[in-house]
Motif scaffolding. Structure first.
Motif, PDB file in Angstrom:
ATOM      1  N   VAL A   1       1.618  -8.083   9.930  1.00  0.00           N
ATOM      2  CA  VAL A   1       2.422  -6.877   9.775  1.00  0.00           C
ATOM      3  C   VAL A   1       3.884  -7.281   9.745  1.00  0.00           C
ATOM      4  O   VAL A   1       4.350  -8.006  10.616  1.00  0.00           O
ATOM      5  N   LYS A  19       2.246  -5.527  -2.670  1.00  0.00           N
ATOM      6  CA  LYS A  19       2.025  -6.971  -2.600  1.00  0.00           C
ATOM      7  C   LYS A  19       3.205  -7.737  -3.180  1.00  0.00           C
ATOM      8  O   LYS A  19       3.354  -8.917  -2.929  1.00  0.00           O
ATOM      9  N   THR A  43      -0.159  -5.387   2.568  1.00  0.00           N
ATOM     10  CA  THR A  43      -1.582  -5.067   2.397  1.00  0.00           C
ATOM     11  C   THR A  43      -1.883  -3.705   3.016  1.00  0.00           C
ATOM     12  O   THR A  43      -1.123  -3.202   3.846  1.00  0.00           O
ATOM     13  N   SER A  44      -3.023  -3.151   2.629  1.00  0.00           N
ATOM     14  CA  SER A  44      -3.413  -1.865   3.218  1.00  0.00           C
ATOM     15  C   SER A  44      -3.753  -2.029   4.700  1.00  0.00           C
ATOM     16  O   SER A  44      -3.538  -1.116   5.494  1.00  0.00           O
ATOM     17  N   LEU A  45      -4.246  -3.194   5.096  1.00  0.00           N
ATOM     18  CA  LEU A  45      -4.541  -3.443   6.511  1.00  0.00           C
ATOM     19  C   LEU A  45      -3.253  -3.423   7.340  1.00  0.00           C
ATOM     20  O   LEU A  45      -3.182  -2.766   8.387  1.00  0.00           O
ATOM     21  N   ALA A  46      -2.234  -4.112   6.868  1.00  0.00           N
ATOM     22  CA  ALA A  46      -0.940  -4.102   7.571  1.00  0.00           C
ATOM     23  C   ALA A  46      -0.363  -2.692   7.596  1.00  0.00           C
ATOM     24  O   ALA A  46       0.178  -2.244   8.607  1.00  0.00           O
ATOM     25  N   SER A  48      -2.040   0.097   7.622  1.00  0.00           N
ATOM     26  CA  SER A  48      -2.780   0.923   8.581  1.00  0.00           C
ATOM     27  C   SER A  48      -2.298   0.685  10.003  1.00  0.00           C
ATOM     28  O   SER A  48      -2.201   1.615  10.804  1.00  0.00           O
ATOM     29  N   VAL A  49      -1.967  -0.553  10.333  1.00  0.00           N
ATOM     30  CA  VAL A  49      -1.433  -0.868  11.666  1.00  0.00           C
ATOM     31  C   VAL A  49      -0.088  -0.169  11.862  1.00  0.00           C
ATOM     32  O   VAL A  49       0.166   0.444  12.904  1.00  0.00           O
ATOM     33  N   LYS A  52      -0.487   3.595  12.413  1.00  0.00           N
ATOM     34  CA  LYS A  52      -0.932   3.930  13.762  1.00  0.00           C
ATOM     35  C   LYS A  52       0.186   3.782  14.787  1.00  0.00           C
ATOM     36  O   LYS A  52       0.252   4.521  15.756  1.00  0.00           O
ATOM     37  N   ASP A  69      -7.964  -0.371  -2.086  1.00  0.00           N
ATOM     38  CA  ASP A  69      -6.918  -0.436  -1.065  1.00  0.00           C
ATOM     39  C   ASP A  69      -6.139   0.865  -0.989  1.00  0.00           C
ATOM     40  O   ASP A  69      -5.800   1.342   0.090  1.00  0.00           O
ATOM     41  N   GLU A  72      -8.361   3.503   0.686  1.00  0.00           N
ATOM     42  CA  GLU A  72      -8.431   3.269   2.125  1.00  0.00           C
ATOM     43  C   GLU A  72      -7.142   3.703   2.819  1.00  0.00           C
ATOM     44  O   GLU A  72      -7.168   4.308   3.885  1.00  0.00           O
ATOM     45  N   LEU A  73      -6.015   3.393   2.207  1.00  0.00           N
ATOM     46  CA  LEU A  73      -4.725   3.748   2.791  1.00  0.00           C
ATOM     47  C   LEU A  73      -4.559   5.262   2.840  1.00  0.00           C
ATOM     48  O   LEU A  73      -4.110   5.818   3.843  1.00  0.00           O
TER      49      LEU A  73
END
Length: 126
Positions: A1, A19, A43-46, A48-49, A52, A69, A72-73
């Motif tokens: 992140v 990206k 990224t979509s994972l970063a 999402s963190v 939150k 992605d 999901e986001l």
């Protein structure tokens, strides 16, 4: 992140998801200059963190990310959330944005004036 936080007096939190590091940094420079508080994710994972942890007011998504992605986001944004989602797209992007259910978009190449004009039309800004 990767977080890039502005000054303490900034109220509107913007999450930039791309990206492309050049695009992320270009948007950061434009928005930070206009006194927005920016968070950057590649990224979509970063993203999402960050969502939150900081609940952004605006999420700017590079539409070149894979559809999965983006989907999901967008699931992370609650239906009752006042968060605005903006698609960042190439000038000649062939796919309609209706596929993503995104109301606002910003075409590349980016500049200060077009970015600020878009932000002035967004509802629910603090």
């Amino acid at each position: 992140v990767y977080l890039s936080k502005g000054g303490e007096s900034m109220e509107t939190r913007i999450l930039i998801v791309s990206k492309d590091s050049y695009l992320r940094n270009q948007l950061y420079q434009i928005l930070y200059t206009a006194s927005y508080d920016c968070y950057l994710a590649s990224t979509s994972l970063a993203a999402s963190v960050i969502c939150k942890m900081f609940t952004p007011d605006v999420i700017m998504i590079d539409i070149i990310l894979p559809f999965r992605d983006i989907a999901e986001l967008l699931k992370m944004v609650p239906a009752d959330c006042s968060c605005n989602v903006i698609a960042i797209k190439p000038n000649l992007f062939p796919q309609p944005l209706i596929d993503y259910d995104i109301k606002y978009n910003l075409s590349q190449p980016l500049d200060y004036s077009s970015t600020m004009n878009l932000f002035s039309t967004l509802p629910n800004q603090p």
